[in-house]
Motif scaffolding. Structure first.
Motif, PDB file in Angstrom:
ATOM      1  N   GLY A   1      -1.848   4.980  -4.725  1.00 44.07           N
ATOM      2  CA  GLY A   1      -1.309   3.684  -5.081  1.00 44.07           C
ATOM      3  C   GLY A   1       0.128   3.464  -4.670  1.00 44.07           C
ATOM      4  O   GLY A   1       0.918   4.406  -4.522  1.00 44.07           O
ATOM      5  N   SER A   2       0.474   2.192  -4.497  1.00 38.20           N
ATOM      6  CA  SER A   2       1.865   1.854  -4.208  1.00 38.20           C
ATOM      7  C   SER A   2       2.728   1.980  -5.462  1.00 38.20           C
ATOM      8  O   SER A   2       3.943   1.876  -5.389  1.00 38.20           O
ATOM      9  CB  SER A   2       1.967   0.439  -3.637  1.00 38.20           C
ATOM     10  OG  SER A   2       1.561  -0.512  -4.598  1.00 38.20           O
ATOM     11  N   ASP A   3       2.092   2.227  -6.638  1.00 37.24           N
ATOM     12  CA  ASP A   3       2.854   2.397  -7.877  1.00 37.24           C
ATOM     13  C   ASP A   3       3.196   3.867  -8.154  1.00 37.24           C
ATOM     14  O   ASP A   3       3.493   4.232  -9.287  1.00 37.24           O
ATOM     15  CB  ASP A   3       2.086   1.820  -9.068  1.00 37.24           C
ATOM     16  CG  ASP A   3       0.867   2.666  -9.427  1.00 37.24           C
ATOM     17  OD1 ASP A   3       0.443   3.489  -8.578  1.00 37.24           O
ATOM     18  OD2 ASP A   3       0.345   2.514 -10.546  1.00 37.24           O
TER      19      ASP A   3
ATOM     20  N   TYR B   1       7.752   7.696  -5.015  1.00 34.35           N
ATOM     21  CA  TYR B   1       7.571   6.466  -4.256  1.00 34.35           C
ATOM     22  C   TYR B   1       6.074   6.336  -3.989  1.00 34.35           C
ATOM     23  O   TYR B   1       5.284   7.159  -4.458  1.00 34.35           O
ATOM     24  CB  TYR B   1       8.382   6.536  -2.946  1.00 34.35           C
ATOM     25  CG  TYR B   1       8.799   5.185  -2.408  1.00 34.35           C
ATOM     26  CD1 TYR B   1       9.746   4.418  -3.077  1.00 34.35           C
ATOM     27  CD2 TYR B   1       8.244   4.687  -1.234  1.00 34.35           C
ATOM     28  CE1 TYR B   1      10.136   3.173  -2.578  1.00 34.35           C
ATOM     29  CE2 TYR B   1       8.630   3.444  -0.727  1.00 34.35           C
ATOM     30  CZ  TYR B   1       9.575   2.696  -1.415  1.00 34.35           C
ATOM     31  OH  TYR B   1       9.950   1.472  -0.922  1.00 34.35           O
ATOM     32  N   GLU B   2       5.652   5.325  -3.240  1.00 38.40           N
ATOM     33  CA  GLU B   2       4.213   5.096  -3.100  1.00 38.40           C
ATOM     34  C   GLU B   2       3.513   6.296  -2.462  1.00 38.40           C
ATOM     35  O   GLU B   2       4.074   7.001  -1.630  1.00 38.40           O
ATOM     36  CB  GLU B   2       3.945   3.817  -2.299  1.00 38.40           C
ATOM     37  CG  GLU B   2       4.486   3.802  -0.893  1.00 38.40           C
ATOM     38  CD  GLU B   2       4.167   2.484  -0.197  1.00 38.40           C
ATOM     39  OE1 GLU B   2       3.561   1.606  -0.816  1.00 38.40           O
ATOM     40  OE2 GLU B   2       4.536   2.352   0.967  1.00 38.40           O
ATOM     41  N   VAL B   3       2.272   6.517  -2.891  1.00 38.07           N
ATOM     42  CA  VAL B   3       1.457   7.610  -2.365  1.00 38.07           C
ATOM     43  C   VAL B   3       0.671   7.071  -1.169  1.00 38.07           C
ATOM     44  O   VAL B   3       0.044   6.011  -1.260  1.00 38.07           O
ATOM     45  CB  VAL B   3       0.493   8.150  -3.438  1.00 38.07           C
ATOM     46  CG1 VAL B   3      -0.228   9.383  -2.931  1.00 38.07           C
ATOM     47  CG2 VAL B   3       1.254   8.470  -4.722  1.00 38.07           C
ATOM     48  N   LEU B   4       0.731   7.786  -0.043  1.00 34.66           N
ATOM     49  CA  LEU B   4       0.137   7.276   1.196  1.00 34.66           C
ATOM     50  C   LEU B   4      -1.143   7.999   1.605  1.00 34.66           C
ATOM     51  O   LEU B   4      -1.949   7.452   2.344  1.00 34.66           O
ATOM     52  CB  LEU B   4       1.164   7.361   2.332  1.00 34.66           C
ATOM     53  CG  LEU B   4       2.405   6.486   2.129  1.00 34.66           C
ATOM     54  CD1 LEU B   4       3.438   6.770   3.206  1.00 34.66           C
ATOM     55  CD2 LEU B   4       2.033   5.007   2.123  1.00 34.66           C
ATOM     56  N   ASP B   5      -1.327   9.237   1.140  1.00 37.15           N
ATOM     57  CA  ASP B   5      -2.547   9.961   1.503  1.00 37.15           C
ATOM     58  C   ASP B   5      -2.763  11.078   0.498  1.00 37.15           C
ATOM     59  O   ASP B   5      -1.828  11.523  -0.173  1.00 37.15           O
ATOM     60  CB  ASP B   5      -2.441  10.537   2.920  1.00 37.15           C
ATOM     61  CG  ASP B   5      -3.799  10.977   3.480  1.00 37.15           C
ATOM     62  OD1 ASP B   5      -4.841  10.538   2.951  1.00 37.15           O
ATOM     63  OD2 ASP B   5      -3.819  11.745   4.460  1.00 37.15           O
ATOM     64  N   ALA B   6      -4.023  11.513   0.396  1.00 32.10           N
ATOM     65  CA  ALA B   6      -4.361  12.609  -0.514  1.00 32.10           C
ATOM     66  C   ALA B   6      -5.607  13.291   0.014  1.00 32.10           C
ATOM     67  O   ALA B   6      -6.363  12.729   0.812  1.00 32.10           O
ATOM     68  CB  ALA B   6      -4.590  12.083  -1.930  1.00 32.10           C
ATOM     69  N   ALA B   7      -5.823  14.516  -0.456  1.00 31.85           N
ATOM     70  CA  ALA B   7      -7.022  15.258  -0.080  1.00 31.85           C
ATOM     71  C   ALA B   7      -7.364  16.227  -1.199  1.00 31.85           C
ATOM     72  O   ALA B   7      -6.482  16.680  -1.936  1.00 31.85           O
ATOM     73  CB  ALA B   7      -6.799  16.022   1.231  1.00 31.85           C
TER      74      ALA B   7
END
Length: 315
Positions: free
Chosen positions: A44-46, A68-74
């Motif tokens: 999320g951007s939150d 800050y905003e999260v851009l990727d995850a695995a």
């Protein structure tokens, strides 16, 4: 007398919306299945990361710790760990069950676009707009990366990992493949900034999407162009692409609110799936079933094949 074998049915494409998750975390920057496809992660951007059961639509846990905003995850192969990267330049290792931050790796000079575990989940690979891929040891306490791959001349948009290879797409228009067994680097020039790249499920090909609204299928070993897929719109955003669960179709996000499916071999457009008004930011394809997740705005949509019945059927 032997009867002829029935002709195998063509692959079914997910085009029936079965669930919408209102994620409640600002704009959803990425959606990712876990290894077996039972759960998904939303970035999320939150600044939060959320774990869901997408078919039920249930939120299982929220992970907070990014600045800050999260851009990727695995997710790791055994579902015990998560990794994520974001606009705070940090790479975070999480314990799935407790929701706690296990390690926070700092060293990138710009936002982290893409993260992946290696197969044993002992190393996290992160790609950043600082043009580097960094490899972080999950088991040691050392703060610096164990290896830095800095051949790219511009930001890294996409990193994928197989058992002995790292595939990286860069804004410099090159897709690079590092063969870790042989210690070799292979580079193919696409010429337009790359937004996403991935291996085919059989490991023979690589799929590359770029900002000229074109996807290209390359022979992994020779770099030969096997197919081009056009019709969607991708000119300004970092959008996901992938192959369907049986490598029959090429799938891509688009800036016109649709997800596009092409027949892999023939290159013909098979389906333009309308998701909504806006950019389809991210997508994830189930590892073994015709099930697709799409992210638009603050929500995630779950799609199944037409014949799918949620209750009592093939759930």
């Amino acid at each position: 007398m032997a009867f002829p074998e029935p002709k195998p049915r063509g692959p079914e494409l997910p085009q029936k919306r079965v669930k919408t998750l209102d994620c409640g975390q600002g704009a959803v920057r990425a959606v990712r299945f876990n290894v077996d496809g039972n759960y998904c992660l939303t970035c999320g951007s939150d600044k939060t990361l959320k774990l869901w059961n997408p078919l039920r639509g249930t939120l299982l846990r929220t992970y907070s710790g990014h600045g800050y905003e999260v851009l990727d995850a695995a997710g790791s192969f055994d579902n015990s760990s998560l990794c994520s990267g974001g606009g705070d330049k940090a790479v975070v290792l999480w314990d799935v069950a407790s929701g706690q931050v296990v390690r926070k790796f700092r060293g990138h000079a710009g936002k982290v676009n893409t993260v992946q575990f290696n197969e044993e989940a002992t190393v996290i690979l992160s790609g950043s707009i600082d043009s580097s891929i960094r490899c972080w040891d999950c088991r040691s306490r050392r703060p610096e990366p164990v290896q830095t791959l800095d051949e790219a001349r511009d930001g890294i948009s996409s990193v994928k990992v197989s058992d002995h290879e790292v595939l990286a797409g860069s804004v410099d228009g090159r897709v690079r493949r590092y063969d870790l067994r042989m210690g070799q680097l292979f580079s193919d020039y696409v010429g337009s900034p790359i937004t996403c790249t991935c291996f085919s499920r059989d490991g023979q090909c690589t799929l590359v999407s770029s900002l000229d609204s074109t996807l290209r299928l390359l022979d992994k070993d020779t770099g030969e162009l096997l197919g081009e897929y056009t019709g969607h719109k991708n000119q300004e955003y970092k959008l996901d692409c992938c192959l369907s669960e049986r490598d029959t179709h090429v799938v891509s996000c688009s800036e016109d609110g649709k997800v596009y499916f092409w027949d892999l071999v023939e290159g013909a457009l098979a389906l333009a799936l309308p998701v909504g008004p806006g950019v389809v930011q991210s997508l994830a394809y189930h590892p073994t079933e015709p099930c697709l997740l799409t992210a638009m705005g603050g929500s995630v949509q779950c799609w199944r094949e037409e014949a799918y019945e949620a209750e009592g059927g093939s759930s």
